[in-house]
Structure formats: C-alpha cells, structure tokens
Design a protein around this motif. Structure first.
Motif, PDB file in Angstrom:
ATOM      1  N   ASN A 281       0.980  -1.244   0.213  1.00  0.00           N
ATOM      2  CA  ASN A 281       0.041   0.005   0.039  1.00  0.00           C
ATOM      3  C   ASN A 281       0.770   1.311  -0.145  1.00  0.00           C
ATOM      4  OD1 ASN A 281      -1.720   1.952   0.531  1.00  0.00           O
ATOM      5  ND2 ASN A 281      -2.987   1.179   2.184  1.00  0.00           N
ATOM      6  N   THR A 282       1.495   1.530  -1.187  1.00  0.00           N
ATOM      7  CA  THR A 282       2.339   2.595  -1.334  1.00  0.00           C
ATOM      8  C   THR A 282       1.652   3.769  -2.351  1.00  0.00           C
ATOM      9  OG1 THR A 282       3.450   1.934  -3.472  1.00  0.00           O
ATOM     10  CG2 THR A 282       4.163   1.333  -1.257  1.00  0.00           C
ATOM     11  N   SER A 283       2.059   5.006  -2.062  1.00  0.00           N
ATOM     12  CA  SER A 283       1.407   6.124  -3.088  1.00  0.00           C
ATOM     13  C   SER A 283       1.465   5.581  -4.478  1.00  0.00           C
ATOM     14  CB  SER A 283       1.912   7.368  -2.679  1.00  0.00           C
ATOM     15  OG  SER A 283       3.161   7.589  -3.145  1.00  0.00           O
ATOM     16  N   ILE A 284       2.313   5.221  -4.959  1.00  0.00           N
ATOM     17  CA  ILE A 284       2.611   4.801  -6.492  1.00  0.00           C
ATOM     18  C   ILE A 284       1.941   3.661  -6.706  1.00  0.00           C
ATOM     19  CG2 ILE A 284       4.168   4.135  -8.183  1.00  0.00           C
ATOM     20  CD1 ILE A 284       4.558   6.895  -7.770  1.00  0.00           C
ATOM     21  N   GLY A 285       1.733   2.713  -5.878  1.00  0.00           N
ATOM     22  CA  GLY A 285       1.037   1.482  -5.968  1.00  0.00           C
ATOM     23  C   GLY A 285      -0.299   1.732  -6.071  1.00  0.00           C
ATOM     24  N   ASN A 286      -0.801   2.693  -5.262  1.00  0.00           N
ATOM     25  CA  ASN A 286      -2.231   2.907  -5.183  1.00  0.00           C
ATOM     26  C   ASN A 286      -2.840   3.544  -6.381  1.00  0.00           C
ATOM     27  OD1 ASN A 286      -2.581   1.941  -2.550  1.00  0.00           O
ATOM     28  ND2 ASN A 286      -2.279   3.759  -1.519  1.00  0.00           N
ATOM     29  N   TRP A 287      -1.777   4.498  -6.816  1.00  0.00           N
ATOM     30  CA  TRP A 287      -2.236   5.129  -8.119  1.00  0.00           C
ATOM     31  C   TRP A 287      -2.432   4.038  -9.252  1.00  0.00           C
ATOM     32  CZ3 TRP A 287       1.873   9.505  -8.086  1.00  0.00           C
ATOM     33  CH2 TRP A 287       1.228  10.950  -7.570  1.00  0.00           C
ATOM     34  N   LEU A 288      -1.405   3.108  -9.514  1.00  0.00           N
ATOM     35  CA  LEU A 288      -1.294   2.360 -10.375  1.00  0.00           C
ATOM     36  C   LEU A 288      -2.587   1.129 -10.264  1.00  0.00           C
ATOM     37  CD1 LEU A 288       2.336   1.226 -10.725  1.00  0.00           C
ATOM     38  CD2 LEU A 288       0.998   2.665 -12.203  1.00  0.00           C
ATOM     39  N   GLU A 289      -2.849   0.767  -9.043  1.00  0.00           N
ATOM     40  CA  GLU A 289      -3.989  -0.049  -8.784  1.00  0.00           C
ATOM     41  C   GLU A 289      -5.359   0.867  -9.230  1.00  0.00           C
ATOM     42  OE1 GLU A 289      -5.706  -3.651  -7.449  1.00  0.00           O
ATOM     43  OE2 GLU A 289      -3.562  -3.168  -7.975  1.00  0.00           O
ATOM     44  N   PHE A 290      -5.390   2.015  -8.731  1.00  0.00           N
ATOM     45  CA  PHE A 290      -6.617   2.695  -8.882  1.00  0.00           C
ATOM     46  C   PHE A 290      -6.891   2.898 -10.483  1.00  0.00           C
ATOM     47  CE2 PHE A 290      -5.804   5.396  -4.707  1.00  0.00           C
ATOM     48  CZ  PHE A 290      -6.267   4.543  -4.230  1.00  0.00           C
ATOM     49  N   TYR A 291      -5.755   3.019 -11.242  1.00  0.00           N
ATOM     50  CA  TYR A 291      -6.012   3.267 -12.758  1.00  0.00           C
ATOM     51  C   TYR A 291      -6.293   1.937 -13.374  1.00  0.00           C
ATOM     52  CZ  TYR A 291      -3.115   7.652 -12.110  1.00  0.00           C
ATOM     53  OH  TYR A 291      -2.546   8.806 -11.778  1.00  0.00           O
ATOM     54  N   ARG A 292      -5.684   0.957 -12.964  1.00  0.00           N
ATOM     55  CA  ARG A 292      -6.073  -0.337 -13.449  1.00  0.00           C
ATOM     56  C   ARG A 292      -7.561  -0.808 -13.454  1.00  0.00           C
ATOM     57  NH1 ARG A 292      -6.825  -5.416 -11.702  1.00  0.00           N
ATOM     58  NH2 ARG A 292      -6.577  -5.098  -9.664  1.00  0.00           N
ATOM     59  N   LYS A 293      -7.966  -0.529 -12.033  1.00  0.00           N
ATOM     60  CA  LYS A 293      -9.513  -0.636 -11.721  1.00  0.00           C
ATOM     61  C   LYS A 293     -10.299   0.143 -12.541  1.00  0.00           C
ATOM     62  CE  LYS A 293      -8.818  -2.842  -7.288  1.00  0.00           C
ATOM     63  NZ  LYS A 293      -8.973  -2.853  -5.667  1.00  0.00           N
ATOM     64  N   SER A 294     -10.041   1.289 -12.648  1.00  0.00           N
ATOM     65  CA  SER A 294     -10.691   2.499 -13.291  1.00  0.00           C
ATOM     66  C   SER A 294     -10.950   2.206 -14.608  1.00  0.00           C
ATOM     67  CB  SER A 294     -10.453   3.867 -13.115  1.00  0.00           C
ATOM     68  OG  SER A 294     -10.396   4.179 -11.657  1.00  0.00           O
ATOM     69  N   LEU A 295      -9.957   1.738 -15.365  1.00  0.00           N
ATOM     70  CA  LEU A 295      -9.906   1.299 -16.648  1.00  0.00           C
ATOM     71  C   LEU A 295     -11.017   0.245 -16.815  1.00  0.00           C
ATOM     72  CD1 LEU A 295      -6.640   1.646 -17.889  1.00  0.00           C
ATOM     73  CD2 LEU A 295      -8.157   3.029 -18.597  1.00  0.00           C
ATOM     74  N   HIS A 296     -10.977  -0.762 -15.831  1.00  0.00           N
ATOM     75  CA  HIS A 296     -11.961  -1.941 -15.898  1.00  0.00           C
ATOM     76  C   HIS A 296     -13.442  -1.377 -15.646  1.00  0.00           C
ATOM     77  CE1 HIS A 296     -13.751  -5.915 -15.529  1.00  0.00           C
ATOM     78  NE2 HIS A 296     -14.480  -5.383 -13.998  1.00  0.00           N
ATOM     79  N   PHE A 297     -13.729  -0.520 -14.641  1.00  0.00           N
ATOM     80  CA  PHE A 297     -15.019   0.089 -14.855  1.00  0.00           C
ATOM     81  C   PHE A 297     -15.491   0.773 -16.075  1.00  0.00           C
ATOM     82  CE2 PHE A 297     -13.509   0.739 -10.003  1.00  0.00           C
ATOM     83  CZ  PHE A 297     -13.537  -0.578  -9.645  1.00  0.00           C
ATOM     84  N   PHE A 298     -14.678   1.507 -16.533  1.00  0.00           N
ATOM     85  CA  PHE A 298     -14.830   2.427 -17.714  1.00  0.00           C
ATOM     86  C   PHE A 298     -15.208   1.334 -18.816  1.00  0.00           C
ATOM     87  CE2 PHE A 298     -13.114   4.061 -21.732  1.00  0.00           C
ATOM     88  CZ  PHE A 298     -14.059   5.009 -21.986  1.00  0.00           C
ATOM     89  N   ALA A 299     -14.505   0.253 -18.954  1.00  0.00           N
ATOM     90  CA  ALA A 299     -14.920  -0.777 -20.019  1.00  0.00           C
ATOM     91  C   ALA A 299     -16.453  -1.393 -19.869  1.00  0.00           C
ATOM     92  CB  ALA A 299     -13.759  -1.800 -20.004  1.00  0.00           C
TER      93      ALA A 299
END
Length: 429
Positions: A281-299
């Motif tokens: 749970n790091t700031s960069i890790g959270n960013w990447l995780e948020f982006y990955r999940k958000s792209l899935h939600f968008f799809a």
C-alpha cells in the motif's frame, strides 16, 4: 432655490450604479485570490459573495449568448452531465448529490468571463494571489525551522506546511515560479534589470522552498512541462535549449544538495518496487491500482459510465476479498486521475466534454501577452497535474483553475473585442 437630493434616492442611485458593483466584485475576487493559499472556508465565502455581487450588474442576455461559446458551454455541460448522471447511478442519493458539488464551481466561469471583459482591475486578482503565495513561502520556511507553529499535525515528514497540504502548496508555488518567467524575460528585454532581478529572486524563493523544504511529486513532473511550454512559445530555439540544459543542471545540483528533494525522487522507485513485489500500500502502488481498476470500470460502461457518485461503490466491490493493508484492498471515491474520474462516472460522453473544455480554454489564450500566458499556464498545469489527481474536482486546485481561467479569459475577451469593435465588449462572448 437649490434642490437637495433625498438621502434615500442618493443611496438607491449608488446601489443601481453598475460601476460600483463592478468595483465591488473586483475587490471580492482579489480577496478570494488572497485567501486561496490560506483558507478553504474563506474561499467558499468569498466565492459565494462574488457571484451575488455580480448579479446587479449582470447582462443576462450576454450571459445566455455566451453559452454558445465552447469556453462557457463545455463547463456548463459537464455540470449538467453530473446532474443528469445521478439518474442512472446505483449510489445512495446522498453520495450522488455530493458528487455533483465539485462540478458546480465550473458554473462560475461564464460569470467571470463576462465580468472581467468589462472590468479594468483583473490584474489585481493575480497580484493578490502572487503576494499571498510569497507570504506563504515565508511562513513555510518559518514552520520548517519551528514546526510547532504549524496548524497541521506535527508530522516531521511534512515540516514546512503551515496550512492545507503539500500538494496544494506545491501547486501554488510551481504556478507562481513559472508564471514569473514571462515578466522576467520581458523586463530583461526592455533593460529594466533591477525589476527583472527582483522578480527572479521571488521565483527562486518559490523554487528553493520546493527544493529544500517540501514538494509534491506531481509538481516535480509538471514543472519541466510548464517551463518547456514557456520556452516553445516565448523564446528562440537556441535560448530554449540553453535554459533547458541549465534547468537540468540546476535540478541535478538541487537533487544532490537537498536531502528532502532526493528522498522525494527516490520514493518513486521504492514505492513502485514494493507495489510490484508485494502489492504494498504505497502512493505509487495505489495510483497504479486505481488506474487499473478504473479502466476496468470504464470498459463495463464505456458510453455513459456508471453514474454520478458511483466510484466508491465500485471500488468497494472490487476490494472484496482482498488482503487488508494491500493496494488491492484500498477503497476510494476518487481514482486520482481526472480523465478516469470522469470516465468511470460518465463514460465517453464525460471525457469528450472534459477535453472540449480544456481545449477551448487552451485556444482562448493564444496571444503573446502576459495575461494570455497566465491563463495558458493555469490550463496547462491543470491538464498535466490531472494525470495524477482529479484537480478540476478538488476544491483548492479547482478554484485555482476557475479563478485563473475566468479572470484571464475575461481580460483576453476584452482585449479581443476592443480590437474588433470597442463599443461591443459583450459581443466577444
């Protein structure tokens, strides 16, 4: 026989005088800019007062016509989309209406465009903001040496923050430092060396604070882009290359001399490695995780999204079963990317409106004048920092955008209208 005005009629005449109301709005707008680095509550109060004091001198017909212009239509449409998007969201109604709120400030833009297309005091707002940020630099250095004076939690890693947070402070300082490049160069060309040196020292004060006290990683990434924009637009190619080389060397020296700056840069790498190896749970890790999940939600809902206020609920569903303390278990209502924030809630429709707004505002500031430079820089900073944050929807950065674009845009519209038809300033809208 002399005729004496009745006090009541005299008061009514003053209240009906548009010039007085315009001056009042100018003062309130300057106070809003002055309070922006220091207080959220004052910004909200002055923002509401500013809109109310605009009403007596408002040209309703011009305001309606302005909605045909993309600079006004796009932000208004984005607000309307957020409002309509509540109808297909699965979130609780409280969450839906709360998510509409951050877009409401965009409705102030048409009012600001109209007002500062008539006002003579738009520069007051930018001077007030610069002075306020300069005072914040002084306070930041004081708090860095005497951390007990801070109004925030006394966290040793955040020394130098008197109020708000290091992201907001870095945004302000970066904007001021780069914005000063234009007047410094213009004054140097006019041989006004003393004043150019004074502004150069002020710019260095902002940069040195970010180098030796505290800076956000977003500012580190976006400042070179902002400087490159200035070089491309206002300097010769050779001069631009020399400045970029000098900036790179200065940055390297600052990185070697500043433990704080070196730690900030090094944290990029360590955070990424921990996330990739351990799902930490790091700031960069959270960013990447948020982006990955958000792209899935968008799809899942690419056209109109999941609706206003739906983001947190989607992250809660995605985090089900994840190990506590990992990046995968993080639940947020904001994916820390403006495009993805819009895409999750309103799909491709929202993305088109967001980028239409940014593009129309970029095109508004095409002149090679100081005010156009300030407006352009506000938009450029917002676009690129929004890769790592939802800065249109954030309170502080959102108001920086609305106030900066609104005031500078109004002044540009006024100058454009004066060139075309000095008798029809409202026509530029």
């Amino acid at each position: 026989m002399a005729i004496v005005d009745h006090p009541r009629s005299s008061l009514l005449a003053r209240l009906r005088d548009p010039a007085r109301w315009i001056a009042t709005v100018d003062i309130v707008a300057a106070l809003l800019a002055l309070s922006l680095p220091w207080s959220t509550s004052l910004v909200g109060i002055f923002g509401a007062v500013m809109v109310v004091t605009m009403l007596p001198a408002l040209d309703a017909g011009s305001l309606v016509r302005s909605l045909k212009n993309p600079i006004c239509a796009a932000p208004a449409a984005l607000f309307l989309l957020a409002l309509i998007g509540t109808l297909w969201s699965d979130a609780a109604w409280g969450a839906r209406l709360y998510a509409v709120g951050p877009t409401a400030k965009l409705l102030v833009l048409p009012f600001l465009f109209q007002h500062f297309a008539r006002s003579q005091r738009g520069l007051w707002v930018f001077i007030a903001f610069l002075v306020s940020c300069a005072l914040m630099v002084v306070m930041s250095w004081i708090v860095a040496f005497f951390p007990d004076l801070t109004l925030k939690a006394r966290d040793v890693t955040l020394r130098g923050i008197f109020v708000k947070n290091y992201i907001d402070q870095s945004q302000e300082f970066a904007l001021c430092a780069v914005a000063l490049a234009y007047p410094i160069v213009m004054l140097a060309r006019e041989k006004k060396i003393a004043l150019a040196c004074l502004l150069c020292l002020l710019a260095l004060a902002f940069v040195s604070n970010m180098a030796f006290v505290i800076v956000s990683r977003t500012a580190l990434v976006t400042m070179p882009i902002m400087l490159a924009t200035f070089g491309v637009l206002h300097l010769r190619v050779r001069t631009t290359l020399l400045i970029l080389c000098a900036t790179a060397i200065a940055g390297l020296v600052a990185w070697m001399a500043s433990p704080q700056l070196k730690a900030t840069v090094d944290k990029f790498r360590t955070d990424y490695e921990l996330y990739m190896a351990q799902d930490a749970n790091t700031s960069i890790g959270n960013w990447l995780e948020f982006y990955r999940k958000s792209l899935h939600f968008f799809a899942e809902a690419p056209l109109k999204g999941h609706g206003t206020g739906s983001t947190r609920g989607l992250f809660e569903q995605a985090a089900a079963g994840a190990t506590a303390g990992t990046a995968a278990a993080e639940v947020v209502g904001n994916p820390h990317n403006q495009t993805l924030n819009v895409a999750v809630q309103w799909g491709a429709i929202g993305i088109v409106l967001l980028y239409a707004m940014w593009l129309s505002h970029l095109l508004l500031f095409r002149d090679e004048e100081l005010i156009s430079w300030i407006g352009l820089l506000v938009v450029v900073q917002n676009v690129f920092t929004s890769l790592f944050n939802s800065h249109i929807f954030d309170f502080h950065e959102g108001w920086m955008y609305v106030l900066g674009v609104g005031v500078a845009g109004g002044m540009v519209l006024k100058a454009t209208a004066a060139k075309v038809d000095p008798t029809d300033l409202a026509g530029s809208l």
